[in-house]
Scaffold this active site. Structure first.
Site, mmCIF file in Angstrom:
data_model
loop_
_atom_site.group_PDB
_atom_site.id
_atom_site.type_symbol
_atom_site.label_atom_id
_atom_site.label_comp_id
_atom_site.label_asym_id
_atom_site.label_seq_id
_atom_site.Cartn_x
_atom_site.Cartn_y
_atom_site.Cartn_z
ATOM 1 N N ARG A 1 2.111 -10.992 -3.461
ATOM 2 C CA ARG A 1 2.400 -9.629 -3.897
ATOM 3 C C ARG A 1 2.507 -8.638 -2.742
ATOM 4 N NH1 ARG A 1 -3.188 -7.582 -6.861
ATOM 5 N NH2 ARG A 1 -3.849 -6.224 -5.186
ATOM 6 N N HIS B 1 0.824 -1.217 0.000
ATOM 7 C CA HIS B 1 0.000 0.000 0.000
ATOM 8 C C HIS B 1 0.853 1.259 0.000
ATOM 9 C CE1 HIS B 1 0.299 -0.824 4.454
ATOM 10 N NE2 HIS B 1 0.646 0.427 4.423
ATOM 11 N N ASN C 1 -0.273 -6.823 -11.360
ATOM 12 C CA ASN C 1 0.031 -7.146 -9.965
ATOM 13 C C ASN C 1 -0.237 -8.620 -9.674
ATOM 14 O OD1 ASN C 1 0.401 -4.401 -9.860
ATOM 15 N ND2 ASN C 1 -1.340 -3.985 -8.541
ATOM 16 N N ASP C 2 -1.451 -9.065 -9.970
ATOM 17 C CA ASP C 2 -1.786 -10.464 -9.730
ATOM 18 C C ASP C 2 -1.066 -11.395 -10.702
ATOM 19 O OD1 ASP C 2 -3.430 -10.806 -7.450
ATOM 20 O OD2 ASP C 2 -5.077 -9.827 -8.479
ATOM 21 N N GLU D 1 -5.215 -12.004 -15.355
ATOM 22 C CA GLU D 1 -4.404 -11.956 -14.139
ATOM 23 C C GLU D 1 -3.847 -13.326 -13.770
ATOM 24 O OE1 GLU D 1 -6.868 -9.165 -11.258
ATOM 25 O OE2 GLU D 1 -8.151 -10.372 -12.555
ATOM 26 N N ARG E 1 -12.985 0.566 -10.174
ATOM 27 C CA ARG E 1 -13.101 -0.460 -9.131
ATOM 28 C C ARG E 1 -14.424 -0.258 -8.389
ATOM 29 N NH1 ARG E 1 -7.886 1.759 -8.426
ATOM 30 N NH2 ARG E 1 -6.173 0.357 -9.019
ATOM 31 N N CYS F 1 -3.886 -2.451 -16.715
ATOM 32 C CA CYS F 1 -4.422 -1.605 -15.650
ATOM 33 C C CYS F 1 -3.767 -1.907 -14.307
ATOM 34 C CB CYS F 1 -5.938 -1.761 -15.532
ATOM 35 S SG CYS F 1 -6.485 -3.424 -15.126
#
Length: 552
Positions: A446, A185, A435-436, A412, A287, A483
């Site tokens: 991650r 984060h 990311n995934d 993903e 989202r 994205c």
């Protein structure tokens, strides 16, 4: 000799300034005075926890997007009734307020840590709430960012969600943390704010308050006590970059006009106005989790219709890609997830939640369709965590049955990237969540900072999967966007363009640098660069190839 510390590149750019270390959490004395009556201690403990939660809610109300999502998750954890039950039991066992809080939270923190993975990493969020509540109970200042005049580089073990939302780019010119990875984060918020950051830098523990450091968030290095020449060079680079960014406006494109759409990631209605005012070509990732987190009941169709409409209103004439509910793993939703999975990252999450609870998915699609009609918006939908062509076909058919003309899926899962041609035979478009895709490709959580090197989006194996998806999209005559966090990396932008990616979706602050980076190359140069990067043995070499190509 100047010491150079190394960590994970988290947010690009360079900055220099004096170190300001995060204020430490409160330390409980080994012994305590005779506690007051249980009802008094319980009132004090409950009041302290409410003070901490109220502060979190106040901070959450002042932010949007990723920061709001992070805060909402932490607040939901703080509201867990079992924490208050544990505090009550500890008080009745003779513990004073602060010690009761410590004991009750300790059990939950230990339980999460024992699970490992996503839930294990959420223990840090609970620890932050505990420390804030204990500080309130003891009448101490909460841990976090000290009040300091002037610009500085913030240094600490990690930055709690409650502190990331207070980061002011005018004062915090750089961030260095001992823990964390490129998708933590801290890294996400730093990128969103455009603050150069290096995370997972173990050597940062030795940096002292007031010590001058130079942070290079592109290379992942921190220079302790840099010389005047180095500081002047950083200042000159920053000034040159600002001037360069100001020169470019409008749609994303290479130097010879090859288009690469620049889109935005939007995390909720709160940030929609600022996003809509940005110089971007639409929304590549809306989202919808903000509507589902921190509540015990499913939002109604009308609630969802109004919330989606609040975002769509500002994007008239521009496409908006809405991702259906991505619950599961680190985004636990009580009415969607069971909470008893041994490895939630590999469990029922994303589209799988909609299969298990079809009423959630159909209500969401109905609300999206109604909101699109209300505002005459160019709305597309996509499903997260699609693994097979059959799943892609089922989702797209369902979405179209609700009158949504353009339906796509997120890539993903490596299986989807490998079978991208078959996926694209069913879907109108694909969007890659780097990311995934990184964590599943490298079997690396991650959120686990010590595996940050494997989660680097410059890893050639990840880029090879991106290339496979882009090639399949090109052959199908359809679009393939990105994205994930990698979309906002200016260094990777020309590589993605060369691989055949048609759009990049990112935070508002990342758009100018990505736009400018694309203008440094022709389409042919992007293709050459992409081929060279794909042949690199590792991420550092890939970065070096781009740097030498740019300056050579």
């Amino acid at each position: 000799m100047v010491d150079e510390l190394r960590g994970n590149p988290a947010s690009p750019g360079t900055a220099a300034g004096p170190v300001v270390r995060l204020a430490p959490p409160p330390v409980l004395p080994e012994a305590w005075d005779v506690p007051a009556a249980p009802e008094e201690e319980l009132a004090a403990a409950s009041g302290a926890l409410e003070t901490a939660v109220a502060d979190l809610e106040k901070r959450a109300a002042s932010v949007t997007g990723e920061s709001r999502s992070i805060m909402d998750t932490q607040i939901a954890m703080a509201r867990d009734p079992s924490l208050r039950t544990g505090i009550r039991a500890a008080v009745h066992n003779g513990r004073p307020a602060a010690w009761a809080i410590h004991e009750a939270f300790g059990r939950h923190i230990a339980a999460l840590e024992s699970l490992g993975g996503y839930l294990g990493d959420r223990a840090a969020d609970l620890t932050d709430i505990r420390d804030r509540a204990i500080a309130a109970a003891l009448g101490l200042a909460p841990p976090g960012i000290p009040a300091v005049d002037g610009a500085f580089v913030l240094v600490g073990q990690d930055i709690a969600p409650a502190d990331t939302v207070l980061l002011d780019p005018a004062k915090v010119v750089g961030i260095v943390t001992e823990k964390g990875g490129p998708t933590s984060h801290t890294a996400i918020v730093a990128r969103a704010l455009g603050i150069p950051a290096v995370v997972g830098c173990a050597g940062a523990a030795g940096l002292a308050d007031g010590q001058t450091v130079a942070v290079d968030g592109t290379r992942g290095t921190v220079l302790a006590d840099p010389g005047e020449d180095h500081l002047r060079r950083i200042a000159a680079e920053s000034a040159a970059l600002s001037e360069k960014l100001a020169r470019h406006r409008g749609p994303g494109a290479t130097a010879d006009g090859h288009p690469v759409k620049l889109l935005l990631n939007v995390g909720g209605a709160g940030g929609a106005a600022a996003a809509a005012a940005a110089d971007a070509e639409g929304v590549g990732l809306f989202r919808t989790e903000f509507l589902f987190l921190d509540r015990t009941e499913v939002p109604t169709v009308e609630e969802q219709r109004a919330a989606y409409g609040a975002v769509l209103r500002g994007f008239a004439g521009r496409p908006v890609v809405i991702r259906t509910l991505d619950a599961g793993a680190d985004k636990f939703v009580p009415f969607a997830n069971t909470g008893d999975e041994p490895n939630p990252a590999l469990g029922v999450r994303g589209y799988r939640v909609g299969v298990r609870n079809p009423e959630l998915l159909t209500a969401q699609l109905e609300a999206i369709s109604l909101a699109a009609a209300d505002h005459g918006a160019d709305v597309r939908v996509m499903a997260p965590m699609i693994a097979t062509p059959a799943e892609a076909a089922a989702f797209c058919e369902l979405a179209r049955s609700y009158g949504i003309g353009t339906a796509g899926v997120m890539v993903e899962v490596p299986a989807a990237a490998i079978r991208a041609a078959d996926i694209l035979a069913e879907a109108d478009f694909v969007s890659i969540g780097t990311n995934d895709l990184s964590q599943y490709t490298y079997a690396a959580d991650r959120l686990l900072g010590e595996l940050g090197e494997l989660l680097d989006p410059w890893q050639p194996a990840l880029l090879a999967l991106v290339a496979n998806v882009a090639a399949a999209a090109r052959d199908a005559g359809k679009s393939a966007g990105i994205c994930g966090e990698a979309a906002g990396d200016p260094g990777l932008a020309p590589v993605f363009a060369g691989l055949g990616i048609t759009s990049l979706s990112m935070s508002v602050s990342a758009v100018p640098a990505v736009r400018a980076a694309l203008k440094d190359y022709t389409a042919g140069q992007c293709e050459t660069l992409a081929r060279e990067v794909l042949s690199a043995p590792d991420a550092p070499t890939a970065r070096k190839i781009v740097e030498e190509f740019r300056t050579g």
